[in-house]
Design a protein around this motif. Structure first.
Motif, PDB file in Angstrom:
ATOM      1  N   TRP A  75      57.789  47.548  36.902  1.00 53.40           N
ATOM      2  CA  TRP A  75      57.333  46.641  37.956  1.00 53.40           C
ATOM      3  C   TRP A  75      57.086  47.433  39.226  1.00 53.40           C
ATOM      4  CZ3 TRP A  75      60.707  41.861  39.695  1.00 53.40           C
ATOM      5  CH2 TRP A  75      60.019  41.100  40.635  1.00 53.40           C
ATOM      6  N   THR A  76      55.890  47.321  39.762  1.00 50.62           N
ATOM      7  CA  THR A  76      55.543  47.916  41.040  1.00 50.62           C
ATOM      8  C   THR A  76      55.090  46.792  41.963  1.00 50.62           C
ATOM      9  OG1 THR A  76      54.804  49.968  40.014  1.00 50.62           O
ATOM     10  CG2 THR A  76      54.008  49.539  42.228  1.00 50.62           C
ATOM     11  N   ALA A  77      55.583  46.816  43.194  1.00 58.25           N
ATOM     12  CA  ALA A  77      55.140  45.856  44.210  1.00 58.25           C
ATOM     13  C   ALA A  77      54.469  46.641  45.337  1.00 58.25           C
ATOM     14  CB  ALA A  77      56.318  45.062  44.745  1.00 58.25           C
ATOM     15  N   ILE A  78      53.246  46.240  45.664  1.00 57.77           N
ATOM     16  CA  ILE A  78      52.494  46.861  46.746  1.00 57.77           C
ATOM     17  C   ILE A  78      52.362  45.820  47.854  1.00 57.77           C
ATOM     18  CG2 ILE A  78      50.382  48.055  47.413  1.00 57.77           C
ATOM     19  CD1 ILE A  78      49.855  48.564  44.417  1.00 57.77           C
ATOM     20  N   ASP A  79      52.915  46.131  49.016  1.00 60.75           N
ATOM     21  CA  ASP A  79      52.980  45.176  50.120  1.00 60.75           C
ATOM     22  C   ASP A  79      51.896  45.470  51.156  1.00 60.75           C
ATOM     23  OD1 ASP A  79      53.633  43.514  52.217  1.00 60.75           O
ATOM     24  OD2 ASP A  79      55.680  44.253  52.443  1.00 60.75           O
ATOM     25  N   TYR A  80      50.947  44.545  51.264  1.00 63.90           N
ATOM     26  CA  TYR A  80      49.914  44.629  52.291  1.00 63.90           C
ATOM     27  C   TYR A  80      50.165  43.613  53.404  1.00 63.90           C
ATOM     28  CZ  TYR A  80      47.135  47.704  49.351  1.00 63.90           C
ATOM     29  OH  TYR A  80      46.687  48.774  48.614  1.00 63.90           O
ATOM     30  N   GLY A  81      51.380  43.134  53.504  1.00 66.50           N
ATOM     31  CA  GLY A  81      51.709  42.131  54.511  1.00 66.50           C
ATOM     32  C   GLY A  81      51.335  40.747  54.026  1.00 66.50           C
ATOM     33  N   ALA A  82      50.126  40.325  54.285  1.00 67.18           N
ATOM     34  CA  ALA A  82      49.676  38.990  53.890  1.00 67.18           C
ATOM     35  C   ALA A  82      49.412  38.870  52.390  1.00 67.18           C
ATOM     36  CB  ALA A  82      48.431  38.610  54.665  1.00 67.18           C
ATOM     37  N   VAL A  83      49.313  39.994  51.700  1.00 65.39           N
ATOM     38  CA  VAL A  83      49.091  40.014  50.248  1.00 65.39           C
ATOM     39  C   VAL A  83      50.087  40.988  49.629  1.00 65.39           C
ATOM     40  CG1 VAL A  83      47.459  40.537  48.387  1.00 65.39           C
ATOM     41  CG2 VAL A  83      46.631  39.499  50.511  1.00 65.39           C
ATOM     42  N   ILE A  84      50.779  40.521  48.609  1.00 65.95           N
ATOM     43  CA  ILE A  84      51.688  41.384  47.863  1.00 65.95           C
ATOM     44  C   ILE A  84      51.212  41.438  46.424  1.00 65.95           C
ATOM     45  CG2 ILE A  84      54.050  41.790  47.085  1.00 65.95           C
ATOM     46  CD1 ILE A  84      54.993  40.299  49.605  1.00 65.95           C
ATOM     47  N   VAL A  85      51.036  42.654  45.932  1.00 72.55           N
ATOM     48  CA  VAL A  85      50.554  42.882  44.571  1.00 72.55           C
ATOM     49  C   VAL A  85      51.744  43.214  43.679  1.00 72.55           C
ATOM     50  CG1 VAL A  85      48.986  44.245  43.138  1.00 72.55           C
ATOM     51  CG2 VAL A  85      48.445  43.860  45.565  1.00 72.55           C
ATOM     52  N   THR A 136      56.636  30.158  51.612  1.00 71.85           N
ATOM     53  CA  THR A 136      57.331  31.247  52.285  1.00 71.85           C
ATOM     54  C   THR A 136      56.519  31.782  53.457  1.00 71.85           C
ATOM     55  OG1 THR A 136      58.352  33.424  51.952  1.00 71.85           O
ATOM     56  CG2 THR A 136      56.360  32.973  50.700  1.00 71.85           C
ATOM     57  N   VAL A 137      57.186  32.457  54.357  1.00 75.00           N
ATOM     58  CA  VAL A 137      56.502  33.094  55.475  1.00 75.00           C
ATOM     59  C   VAL A 137      56.323  34.591  55.246  1.00 75.00           C
ATOM     60  CG1 VAL A 137      57.272  31.396  57.162  1.00 75.00           C
ATOM     61  CG2 VAL A 137      58.645  33.450  56.769  1.00 75.00           C
ATOM     62  N   ILE A 138      56.809  35.106  54.119  1.00 74.79           N
ATOM     63  CA  ILE A 138      56.738  36.548  53.881  1.00 74.79           C
ATOM     64  C   ILE A 138      55.334  37.035  53.584  1.00 74.79           C
ATOM     65  CG2 ILE A 138      59.134  36.744  53.109  1.00 74.79           C
ATOM     66  CD1 ILE A 138      57.920  37.084  50.224  1.00 74.79           C
ATOM     67  N   SER A 139      54.491  36.157  53.066  1.00 76.60           N
ATOM     68  CA  SER A 139      53.155  36.565  52.655  1.00 76.60           C
ATOM     69  C   SER A 139      52.289  35.327  52.448  1.00 76.60           C
ATOM     70  CB  SER A 139      53.256  37.370  51.356  1.00 76.60           C
ATOM     71  OG  SER A 139      52.027  37.969  51.048  1.00 76.60           O
ATOM     72  N   ASP A 140      50.975  35.541  52.337  1.00 80.62           N
ATOM     73  CA  ASP A 140      50.049  34.438  52.056  1.00 80.62           C
ATOM     74  C   ASP A 140      49.721  34.337  50.568  1.00 80.62           C
ATOM     75  OD1 ASP A 140      49.967  33.911  54.763  1.00 80.62           O
ATOM     76  OD2 ASP A 140      48.013  34.853  55.076  1.00 80.62           O
ATOM     77  N   TYR A 141      49.559  35.495  49.927  1.00 85.37           N
ATOM     78  CA  TYR A 141      49.135  35.511  48.521  1.00 85.37           C
ATOM     79  C   TYR A 141      49.920  36.549  47.728  1.00 85.37           C
ATOM     80  CZ  TYR A 141      45.101  32.879  50.133  1.00 85.37           C
ATOM     81  OH  TYR A 141      44.295  31.915  50.691  1.00 85.37           O
ATOM     82  N   PHE A 142      50.162  36.218  46.476  1.00 89.38           N
ATOM     83  CA  PHE A 142      50.611  37.187  45.479  1.00 89.38           C
ATOM     84  C   PHE A 142      49.430  37.435  44.558  1.00 89.38           C
ATOM     85  CE2 PHE A 142      55.463  36.176  45.081  1.00 89.38           C
ATOM     86  CZ  PHE A 142      55.712  36.831  46.263  1.00 89.38           C
ATOM     87  N   VAL A 143      49.204  38.690  44.213  1.00 90.19           N
ATOM     88  CA  VAL A 143      48.293  39.040  43.130  1.00 90.19           C
ATOM     89  C   VAL A 143      49.195  39.599  42.042  1.00 90.19           C
ATOM     90  CG1 VAL A 143      46.327  40.426  42.377  1.00 90.19           C
ATOM     91  CG2 VAL A 143      46.426  39.590  44.748  1.00 90.19           C
TER      92      VAL A 143
END
Length: 108
Positions: free
Chosen positions: A78-88, A31-38
């Motif tokens: 469920w909480t999603a924290i979006d840092y752009g290149a990393v989504i937690v 995907t292009v939405i992010s680089d990594y999921f934590v």
């Protein structure tokens, strides 16, 4: 700043706060939405809130920026924290079992 360093720092913060099953997934080729999921699991709703707050606070202190968006602050599970290149993704045990997000990227 390297995005993998950010993902690793977030994982370390989560582990220091007793998060369970912490994993980092490289999703660049999917995907292009992010680089990594934590992805991590909280043991309770108060624990999920604590993890969210601690990740936000320590990431800002270490890297100097706040998340672009946080979804699910008040909703349970469920909480999603979006840092752009990393989504937690901070899951309760039941929500992580239900969505099995990591299986989307490890499917054979």
């Amino acid at each position: 700043m390297k995005t993998l360093n950010l993902a690793k720092k977030i994982a370390q913060i989560a582990i220091s706060k007793k998060a369970e099953d912490v994993i980092i997934i490289n999703i660049k080729r999917f995907t292009v939405i992010s680089d990594y999921f934590v992805i991590l699991t909280a043991t309770s709703e108060p624990h999920r809130k604590t993890l969210m707050e601690e990740i936000e606070k320590k990431t800002e202190a270490s890297f100097g920026f706040a998340p672009l968006h946080v979804d699910g602050k008040k909703a349970p599970g469920w909480t999603a924290i979006d840092y752009g290149a990393v989504i937690v993704h901070i899951f309760s045990k039941s929500q992580r079992a239900l969505y099995q997000l990591e299986k989307l990227y490890y499917a054979k």
